[in-house]
Design a protein around this motif. Structure first.
Motif, PDB file in Angstrom:
ATOM      1  N   MET A  74      23.853  -1.081  -4.990  1.00  0.00           N
ATOM      2  CA  MET A  74      23.119  -2.139  -5.671  1.00  0.00           C
ATOM      3  C   MET A  74      21.628  -1.990  -5.373  1.00  0.00           C
ATOM      4  N   THR A  75      20.810  -1.943  -6.418  1.00  0.00           N
ATOM      5  CA  THR A  75      19.363  -1.906  -6.242  1.00  0.00           C
ATOM      6  C   THR A  75      18.772  -3.175  -6.840  1.00  0.00           C
ATOM      7  N   LEU A  76      17.793  -3.724  -6.143  1.00  0.00           N
ATOM      8  CA  LEU A  76      17.201  -5.000  -6.528  1.00  0.00           C
ATOM      9  C   LEU A  76      15.701  -4.866  -6.679  1.00  0.00           C
ATOM     10  N   ALA A  77      15.184  -5.545  -7.678  1.00  0.00           N
ATOM     11  CA  ALA A  77      13.742  -5.742  -7.808  1.00  0.00           C
ATOM     12  C   ALA A  77      13.494  -7.240  -7.784  1.00  0.00           C
ATOM     13  N   LEU A  78      12.347  -7.643  -7.257  1.00  0.00           N
ATOM     14  CA  LEU A  78      12.032  -9.049  -7.141  1.00  0.00           C
ATOM     15  C   LEU A  78      10.633  -9.287  -7.696  1.00  0.00           C
ATOM     16  N   VAL A  79      10.544 -10.137  -8.711  1.00  0.00           N
ATOM     17  CA  VAL A  79       9.251 -10.509  -9.263  1.00  0.00           C
ATOM     18  C   VAL A  79       8.746 -11.707  -8.472  1.00  0.00           C
ATOM     19  N   GLY A  80       7.673 -11.521  -7.756  1.00  0.00           N
ATOM     20  CA  GLY A  80       7.154 -12.567  -6.891  1.00  0.00           C
ATOM     21  C   GLY A  80       5.701 -12.292  -6.530  1.00  0.00           C
ATOM     22  N   THR A  81       5.238 -12.980  -5.509  1.00  0.00           N
ATOM     23  CA  THR A  81       3.853 -12.847  -5.070  1.00  0.00           C
ATOM     24  C   THR A  81       3.822 -12.222  -3.690  1.00  0.00           C
ATOM     25  N   PRO A  82       3.165 -11.071  -3.521  1.00  0.00           N
ATOM     26  CA  PRO A  82       3.087 -10.437  -2.201  1.00  0.00           C
ATOM     27  C   PRO A  82       2.526 -11.406  -1.158  1.00  0.00           C
ATOM     28  N   GLY A  83       3.177 -11.447   0.007  1.00  0.00           N
ATOM     29  CA  GLY A  83       2.725 -12.320   1.079  1.00  0.00           C
ATOM     30  C   GLY A  83       3.283 -13.725   1.018  1.00  0.00           C
ATOM     31  N   ASP A  84       3.947 -14.079  -0.081  1.00  0.00           N
ATOM     32  CA  ASP A  84       4.526 -15.413  -0.217  1.00  0.00           C
ATOM     33  C   ASP A  84       5.815 -15.505   0.593  1.00  0.00           C
ATOM     34  N   ARG A  85       6.165 -16.722   1.025  1.00  0.00           N
ATOM     35  CA  ARG A  85       7.370 -16.888   1.840  1.00  0.00           C
ATOM     36  C   ARG A  85       8.644 -16.586   1.062  1.00  0.00           C
ATOM     37  N   ARG A  86       8.654 -16.877  -0.229  1.00  0.00           N
ATOM     38  CA  ARG A  86       9.889 -16.737  -0.996  1.00  0.00           C
ATOM     39  C   ARG A  86      10.406 -15.297  -0.999  1.00  0.00           C
ATOM     40  N   PRO A  87       9.621 -14.311  -1.436  1.00  0.00           N
ATOM     41  CA  PRO A  87      10.146 -12.948  -1.404  1.00  0.00           C
ATOM     42  C   PRO A  87      10.455 -12.465   0.007  1.00  0.00           C
ATOM     43  N   ALA A  88       9.695 -12.944   0.994  1.00  0.00           N
ATOM     44  CA  ALA A  88       9.954 -12.532   2.376  1.00  0.00           C
ATOM     45  C   ALA A  88      11.310 -13.046   2.842  1.00  0.00           C
ATOM     46  N   LEU A  89      11.619 -14.299   2.515  1.00  0.00           N
ATOM     47  CA  LEU A  89      12.898 -14.868   2.935  1.00  0.00           C
ATOM     48  C   LEU A  89      14.070 -14.223   2.196  1.00  0.00           C
ATOM     49  N   PHE A  90      13.878 -13.917   0.910  1.00  0.00           N
ATOM     50  CA  PHE A  90      14.957 -13.253   0.168  1.00  0.00           C
ATOM     51  C   PHE A  90      15.175 -11.840   0.699  1.00  0.00           C
ATOM     52  N   ALA A  91      14.094 -11.132   1.006  1.00  0.00           N
ATOM     53  CA  ALA A  91      14.223  -9.778   1.558  1.00  0.00           C
ATOM     54  C   ALA A  91      14.950  -9.810   2.899  1.00  0.00           C
ATOM     55  N   GLU A  92      14.655 -10.815   3.721  1.00  0.00           N
ATOM     56  CA  GLU A  92      15.340 -10.954   5.001  1.00  0.00           C
ATOM     57  C   GLU A  92      16.834 -11.183   4.799  1.00  0.00           C
ATOM     58  N   ALA A  93      17.185 -11.990   3.797  1.00  0.00           N
ATOM     59  CA  ALA A  93      18.600 -12.233   3.505  1.00  0.00           C
ATOM     60  C   ALA A  93      19.285 -10.947   3.049  1.00  0.00           C
ATOM     61  N   CYS A  94      18.587 -10.139   2.269  1.00  0.00           N
ATOM     62  CA  CYS A  94      19.160  -8.854   1.831  1.00  0.00           C
ATOM     63  C   CYS A  94      19.413  -7.940   3.019  1.00  0.00           C
ATOM     64  N   ARG A  95      18.447  -7.844   3.911  1.00  0.00           N
ATOM     65  CA  ARG A  95      18.623  -6.992   5.095  1.00  0.00           C
ATOM     66  C   ARG A  95      19.792  -7.478   5.941  1.00  0.00           C
ATOM     67  N   SER A  96      19.907  -8.790   6.094  1.00  0.00           N
ATOM     68  CA  SER A  96      21.001  -9.346   6.903  1.00  0.00           C
ATOM     69  C   SER A  96      22.367  -9.038   6.300  1.00  0.00           C
ATOM     70  N   ALA A  97      22.412  -8.877   4.973  1.00  0.00           N
ATOM     71  CA  ALA A  97      23.667  -8.567   4.282  1.00  0.00           C
ATOM     72  C   ALA A  97      23.906  -7.062   4.179  1.00  0.00           C
ATOM     73  N   GLY A  98      23.029  -6.266   4.785  1.00  0.00           N
ATOM     74  CA  GLY A  98      23.178  -4.817   4.742  1.00  0.00           C
ATOM     75  C   GLY A  98      22.714  -4.188   3.448  1.00  0.00           C
ATOM     76  N   LEU A  99      21.917  -4.916   2.678  1.00  0.00           N
ATOM     77  CA  LEU A  99      21.390  -4.388   1.419  1.00  0.00           C
ATOM     78  C   LEU A  99      19.986  -3.844   1.625  1.00  0.00           C
ATOM     79  N   PRO A 100      19.583  -2.890   0.800  1.00  0.00           N
ATOM     80  CA  PRO A 100      18.197  -2.424   0.888  1.00  0.00           C
ATOM     81  C   PRO A 100      17.229  -3.529   0.476  1.00  0.00           C
ATOM     82  N   GLU A 101      16.028  -3.472   1.019  1.00  0.00           N
ATOM     83  CA  GLU A 101      15.022  -4.485   0.688  1.00  0.00           C
ATOM     84  C   GLU A 101      14.637  -4.379  -0.787  1.00  0.00           C
ATOM     85  N   PRO A 102      14.535  -5.495  -1.482  1.00  0.00           N
ATOM     86  CA  PRO A 102      14.181  -5.428  -2.904  1.00  0.00           C
ATOM     87  C   PRO A 102      12.782  -4.853  -3.117  1.00  0.00           C
ATOM     88  N   ARG A 103      12.632  -4.165  -4.209  1.00  0.00           N
ATOM     89  CA  ARG A 103      11.311  -3.683  -4.627  1.00  0.00           C
ATOM     90  C   ARG A 103      10.541  -4.864  -5.215  1.00  0.00           C
TER      91      ARG A 103
END
Length: 356
Positions: A1-30
């Motif tokens: 599974m590959t993920l892309a995330l449309v968001g704002t660099p440095g914002d908490r939202r993409p950071a928290l989602f990326a952390e959830a992906c890592r915790s689930a063993g998924l690659p960090e979203p682009r």
């Protein structure tokens, strides 16, 4: 599974989602910056890539691209924001589809959620309880006329495309008196957002306030008296993930606005559950699930639920496409998200959907 995330660099939202992906063993979203999307830059997606769209956040550059140049703290420009945002969503979805990628979430449903009038109509048509709305309000004179016709003395006036209570006015009237409570500061003939809730109590000021908000479109609802615990009124933000209410936070305040950034505070969820009783709590969650079911193509929505005075009546006042920014909040006991934050719950649901 590959993920892309449309968001704002440095914002908490993409950071928290990326952390959830890592915790689930998924690659960090682009990360695809919202500013690239809003500038119309070419967007490249891989075949099979899943694209999550998150809020533009409070990025000043994105805000200027959405609303036009101006101070980020200004109130207004919501109609232009909405046109630009929905056009960008549709282009994003089209380009993803053309590349064999898929946007997570129906962009047309997101567009409905960012128009309070459309959201209210959709919920009403599905028999989801909502506050009574007043039609055809395009300024202060029309507002007072509609209130008189409906016999209303207390209403909430909301910019049709606003968020975070920007420009929201809690209006009370009585013979010879008027009082508007809002976070908008009327300064030099313009409105700016403030973190302090204030009151206007002259007809001239209240008329100016409403007439400055009106060009972007207004949604006006009957003011339903809220239940209170411990001397503070409260409502609920309930996150519904994959159709299931998974997270809930109590928002309390001594003012009509319960938003946490306006002086509201998180309340005691267990105290609310006890006050409602198990039957009342189940009914509250059922209303939220029914509201979410009006947006079946959206993997997650945040439902703002009014709990009426007396703890017997519920009404949905908002459905939020980006209503999951609740750091540190774990899932409801007994739900599929128990022990997970809002982003972890969404990642788990996504993984399950892709493996079944």
């Amino acid at each position: 599974m590959t993920l892309a995330l449309v968001g704002t660099p440095g914002d908490r939202r993409p950071a928290l989602f990326a952390e959830a992906c890592r915790s689930a063993g998924l690659p960090e979203p682009r990360l695809v910056p919202w500013t690239d999307v809003l500038r119309g830059l070419p967007l490249t997606f891989g075949a099979g890539e899943l694209v999550r769209v998150d809020s533009p956040g409070e990025d000043a550059e994105a805000d200027a691209l959405l609303r036009g140049p101006g101070a980020p703290e200004r109130v207004g420009g919501g109609a232009r924001w909405y046109r630009t945002f929905t056009a960008a969503l549709r282009r994003l979805s089209s380009e993803a589809s053309a590349s064999g990628a898929r946007v997570l979430g129906d962009v047309e449903e997101t567009a409905v959620m960012f128009d309070k009038r459309l959201t209210h109509a959709r919920l009403l048509s599905a028999d989801v309880p909502v506050p009574v709305a007043l039609p055809e309000v395009d300024g202060y004179a029309a507002l007072r006329s509609r209130m008189d016709e409906a016999g209303e003395r207390r209403v909430f006036v909301k910019p049709a495309h606003g968020s975070s209570a920007s420009g929201v006015v809690a209006l009370q009237t009585a013979p010879g008196r008027v009082r508007a409570v809002t976070s908008a500061s009327l300064t030099g003939g313009r409105l700016v957002n403030s973190l302090r809730v204030r009151s206007y109590e002259t007809e001239e000021d209240v008329a100016a306030l409403i007439d400055l908000l009106a060009p972007d479109g207004l949604h006006v609802e009957r003011w339903l008296p809220k239940a209170a615990l411990g001397g503070r009124v409260f409502d609920l933000r309930v996150v519904v993930t994959g159709g299931e209410p998974t997270h809930a936070v109590v928002r309390t305040s001594r003012t009509p606005m319960t938003n946490l950034h306006l002086g509201g505070a998180r309340g005691d969820l267990e105290a609310v559950r006890r006050a409602l009783g198990e039957d009342g709590w189940r009914r509250a969650l059922d209303v939220c699930a029914r509201a979410a079911a009006c947006f079946p193509g959206s993997p997650m929505v945040g439902v703002d639920l009014l709990v009426g005075f007396g703890l017997k009546r519920f009404a949905v006042c908002e459905v939020n496409a980006f209503g999951d920014l609740l750091p540190g909040l774990t899932g409801l006991p007994g739900s599929s998200a128990e022990g997970l934050d809002t982003y972890g719950a969404q990642v788990r649901t996504l993984v399950q959907a892709c493996t079944t």
